[in-house]
Design a protein around this motif. Structure first.
Motif, PDB file in Angstrom:
ATOM      1  N   GLY A 131       0.802  -1.214   0.000  1.00  0.00           N
ATOM      2  CA  GLY A 131       0.000   0.000   0.000  1.00  0.00           C
ATOM      3  C   GLY A 131       0.834   1.261   0.000  1.00  0.00           C
ATOM      4  O   GLY A 131       2.051   1.224   0.203  1.00  0.00           O
ATOM      5  N   PRO A 132       0.186   2.397  -0.215  1.00  0.00           N
ATOM      6  CA  PRO A 132       0.896   3.667  -0.415  1.00  0.00           C
ATOM      7  C   PRO A 132       1.603   4.221   0.824  1.00  0.00           C
ATOM      8  O   PRO A 132       2.491   5.052   0.695  1.00  0.00           O
ATOM      9  N   ASP A 133       1.238   3.750   1.997  1.00  0.00           N
ATOM     10  CA  ASP A 133       1.869   4.273   3.210  1.00  0.00           C
ATOM     11  C   ASP A 133       2.977   3.379   3.764  1.00  0.00           C
ATOM     12  O   ASP A 133       3.564   3.690   4.800  1.00  0.00           O
ATOM     13  N   ALA A 134       3.261   2.280   3.083  1.00  0.00           N
ATOM     14  CA  ALA A 134       4.273   1.331   3.573  1.00  0.00           C
ATOM     15  C   ALA A 134       5.652   1.734   3.056  1.00  0.00           C
ATOM     16  O   ALA A 134       6.190   1.154   2.121  1.00  0.00           O
ATOM     17  N   THR A 135       6.208   2.752   3.698  1.00  0.00           N
ATOM     18  CA  THR A 135       7.545   3.215   3.317  1.00  0.00           C
ATOM     19  C   THR A 135       8.517   2.930   4.458  1.00  0.00           C
ATOM     20  O   THR A 135       8.110   2.592   5.570  1.00  0.00           O
ATOM     21  N   GLN A 149      25.258 -30.457   0.216  1.00  0.00           N
ATOM     22  CA  GLN A 149      26.205 -31.234   1.015  1.00  0.00           C
ATOM     23  C   GLN A 149      25.636 -32.580   1.440  1.00  0.00           C
ATOM     24  O   GLN A 149      25.971 -33.114   2.494  1.00  0.00           O
ATOM     25  N   GLY A 150      24.724 -33.128   0.629  1.00  0.00           N
ATOM     26  CA  GLY A 150      24.178 -34.453   0.880  1.00  0.00           C
ATOM     27  C   GLY A 150      23.072 -34.497   1.916  1.00  0.00           C
ATOM     28  O   GLY A 150      22.578 -35.567   2.247  1.00  0.00           O
ATOM     29  N   LYS A 151      22.667 -33.351   2.436  1.00  0.00           N
ATOM     30  CA  LYS A 151      21.575 -33.313   3.416  1.00  0.00           C
ATOM     31  C   LYS A 151      20.250 -33.400   2.671  1.00  0.00           C
ATOM     32  O   LYS A 151      20.117 -32.879   1.574  1.00  0.00           O
ATOM     33  N   SER A 152      19.250 -34.017   3.289  1.00  0.00           N
ATOM     34  CA  SER A 152      17.983 -34.208   2.581  1.00  0.00           C
ATOM     35  C   SER A 152      17.157 -32.929   2.470  1.00  0.00           C
ATOM     36  O   SER A 152      16.466 -32.728   1.486  1.00  0.00           O
ATOM     37  N   LYS A 153      17.214 -32.047   3.446  1.00  0.00           N
ATOM     38  CA  LYS A 153      16.424 -30.813   3.401  1.00  0.00           C
ATOM     39  C   LYS A 153      17.242 -29.626   3.893  1.00  0.00           C
ATOM     40  O   LYS A 153      16.848 -28.928   4.826  1.00  0.00           O
ATOM     41  N   ALA A 154      18.358 -29.382   3.231  1.00  0.00           N
ATOM     42  CA  ALA A 154      19.197 -28.240   3.599  1.00  0.00           C
ATOM     43  C   ALA A 154      18.497 -26.945   3.191  1.00  0.00           C
ATOM     44  O   ALA A 154      17.939 -26.857   2.106  1.00  0.00           O
ATOM     45  N   ARG A 155      18.495 -25.969   4.069  1.00  0.00           N
ATOM     46  CA  ARG A 155      17.861 -24.687   3.772  1.00  0.00           C
ATOM     47  C   ARG A 155      18.941 -23.605   3.717  1.00  0.00           C
ATOM     48  O   ARG A 155      19.778 -23.504   4.606  1.00  0.00           O
ATOM     49  N   THR A 156      18.861 -22.799   2.652  1.00  0.00           N
ATOM     50  CA  THR A 156      19.791 -21.698   2.465  1.00  0.00           C
ATOM     51  C   THR A 156      18.982 -20.455   2.155  1.00  0.00           C
ATOM     52  O   THR A 156      18.133 -20.477   1.267  1.00  0.00           O
ATOM     53  N   SER A 157      19.245 -19.379   2.886  1.00  0.00           N
ATOM     54  CA  SER A 157      18.486 -18.148   2.678  1.00  0.00           C
ATOM     55  C   SER A 157      19.354 -17.045   2.100  1.00  0.00           C
ATOM     56  O   SER A 157      20.534 -16.934   2.423  1.00  0.00           O
ATOM     57  N   ILE A 158      18.720 -16.260   1.248  1.00  0.00           N
ATOM     58  CA  ILE A 158      19.322 -15.041   0.703  1.00  0.00           C
ATOM     59  C   ILE A 158      18.516 -13.895   1.300  1.00  0.00           C
ATOM     60  O   ILE A 158      17.293 -13.858   1.168  1.00  0.00           O
ATOM     61  N   ILE A 159      19.180 -12.988   1.979  1.00  0.00           N
ATOM     62  CA  ILE A 159      18.523 -11.881   2.676  1.00  0.00           C
ATOM     63  C   ILE A 159      18.807 -10.588   1.901  1.00  0.00           C
ATOM     64  O   ILE A 159      19.935 -10.350   1.497  1.00  0.00           O
ATOM     65  N   PHE A 160      17.752  -9.772   1.727  1.00  0.00           N
ATOM     66  CA  PHE A 160      17.997  -8.458   1.139  1.00  0.00           C
ATOM     67  C   PHE A 160      17.268  -7.396   1.935  1.00  0.00           C
ATOM     68  O   PHE A 160      16.294  -7.648   2.630  1.00  0.00           O
ATOM     69  N   THR A 161      17.813  -6.178   1.818  1.00  0.00           N
ATOM     70  CA  THR A 161      17.220  -5.028   2.472  1.00  0.00           C
ATOM     71  C   THR A 161      16.942  -3.967   1.411  1.00  0.00           C
ATOM     72  O   THR A 161      17.506  -3.989   0.310  1.00  0.00           O
ATOM     73  N   ALA A 162      16.052  -3.033   1.749  1.00  0.00           N
ATOM     74  CA  ALA A 162      15.730  -1.914   0.879  1.00  0.00           C
ATOM     75  C   ALA A 162      15.132  -0.808   1.731  1.00  0.00           C
ATOM     76  O   ALA A 162      14.679  -1.053   2.852  1.00  0.00           O
ATOM     77  N   ASN A 163      15.145   0.381   1.198  1.00  0.00           N
ATOM     78  CA  ASN A 163      14.465   1.503   1.834  1.00  0.00           C
ATOM     79  C   ASN A 163      13.418   1.997   0.852  1.00  0.00           C
ATOM     80  O   ASN A 163      13.736   2.560  -0.192  1.00  0.00           O
ATOM     81  N   VAL A 164      12.133   1.758   1.169  1.00  0.00           N
ATOM     82  CA  VAL A 164      11.044   2.095   0.264  1.00  0.00           C
ATOM     83  C   VAL A 164      10.645   3.567   0.475  1.00  0.00           C
ATOM     84  O   VAL A 164      10.411   4.005   1.607  1.00  0.00           O
ATOM     85  N   VAL A 165      10.597   4.309  -0.633  1.00  0.00           N
ATOM     86  CA  VAL A 165      10.149   5.706  -0.615  1.00  0.00           C
ATOM     87  C   VAL A 165       9.031   5.876  -1.634  1.00  0.00           C
ATOM     88  O   VAL A 165       8.892   5.075  -2.554  1.00  0.00           O
ATOM     89  N   LYS A 166       8.226   6.934  -1.452  1.00  0.00           N
ATOM     90  CA  LYS A 166       7.120   7.194  -2.396  1.00  0.00           C
ATOM     91  C   LYS A 166       7.701   7.704  -3.659  1.00  0.00           C
ATOM     92  O   LYS A 166       7.874   7.534  -4.647  1.00  0.00           O
TER      93      LYS A 166
END
Length: 166
Positions: A131-135, A149-166
């Motif tokens: 929405g328009p106010d989510a800055t 690495q041979g694990k059955s359910k290995a989880r790897t996350s990619i994290i990102f940041t941002a600064n939202v402006v209107k």
């Protein structure tokens, strides 16, 4: 020669030969598993900053390269995002996956990255999704589930940041 000494010598020989045979079998099993190897997921980055993202400019995209640095096929079982404002698409050899988001089912999807092969993960952030106010500052994640690495359910996350402006 006394019978007890003969029995002792024969018993000792049997134990030595048996030990050598067992060591050969174990060594063959270990070298066989090393030849099979395991996949190893490497990424150009696990964190990035989109900087200032303007609502007026619309979608912001970023590409992360994934490589299988292992010696067996890397199977990506699912891709999920932490918010509905974020989507991800995996491209391997020009073939694109469906768009994955927070609630996308991956039950009937998977992809393989061969040893030494690379793939592209395109991450798309929609600054207007809330929405328009989510800055202001945001932090989001894209999580891959694989056999890394041979694990059955290995989880790897990619994290990102941002600064939202209107």
């Amino acid at each position: 020669m006394d019978n007890k000494i003969k029995i002792l010598i024969v018993s000792t020989l049997i134990l030595v030969i048996g030990g050598i045979a067992a060591a050969v079998v174990v060594n063959k099993k270990q070298s066989g598993s090393q030849q099979q190897g395991a996949p190893m997921l490497e990424m150009t980055e696990k964190r990035f900053d989109l900087g200032t993202v303007s609502m007026a400019d619309g979608l912001a995209r970023h590409m992360v390269e994934l490589t299988n640095a292992g010696s067996a096929d890397l199977k990506i079982n699912s891709i999920k995002t932490s918010c509905m404002c974020t989507e991800a698409v995996l491209e391997i050899d020009g073939k694109k996956s469906p768009k994955f988001g927070m609630h996308t089912s991956t039950a009937f999807w998977s992809a393989k990255i061969k040893p030494g092969q690379s793939a592209k993960l395109e991450i798309t952030f929609n600054p207007n999704a809330h929405g328009p106010d989510a800055t202001g500052p945001v932090t989001r994640a894209v999580t891959l589930s694989s056999n890394d690495q041979g694990k059955s359910k290995a989880r790897t996350s990619i994290i990102f940041t941002a600064n939202v402006v209107k």
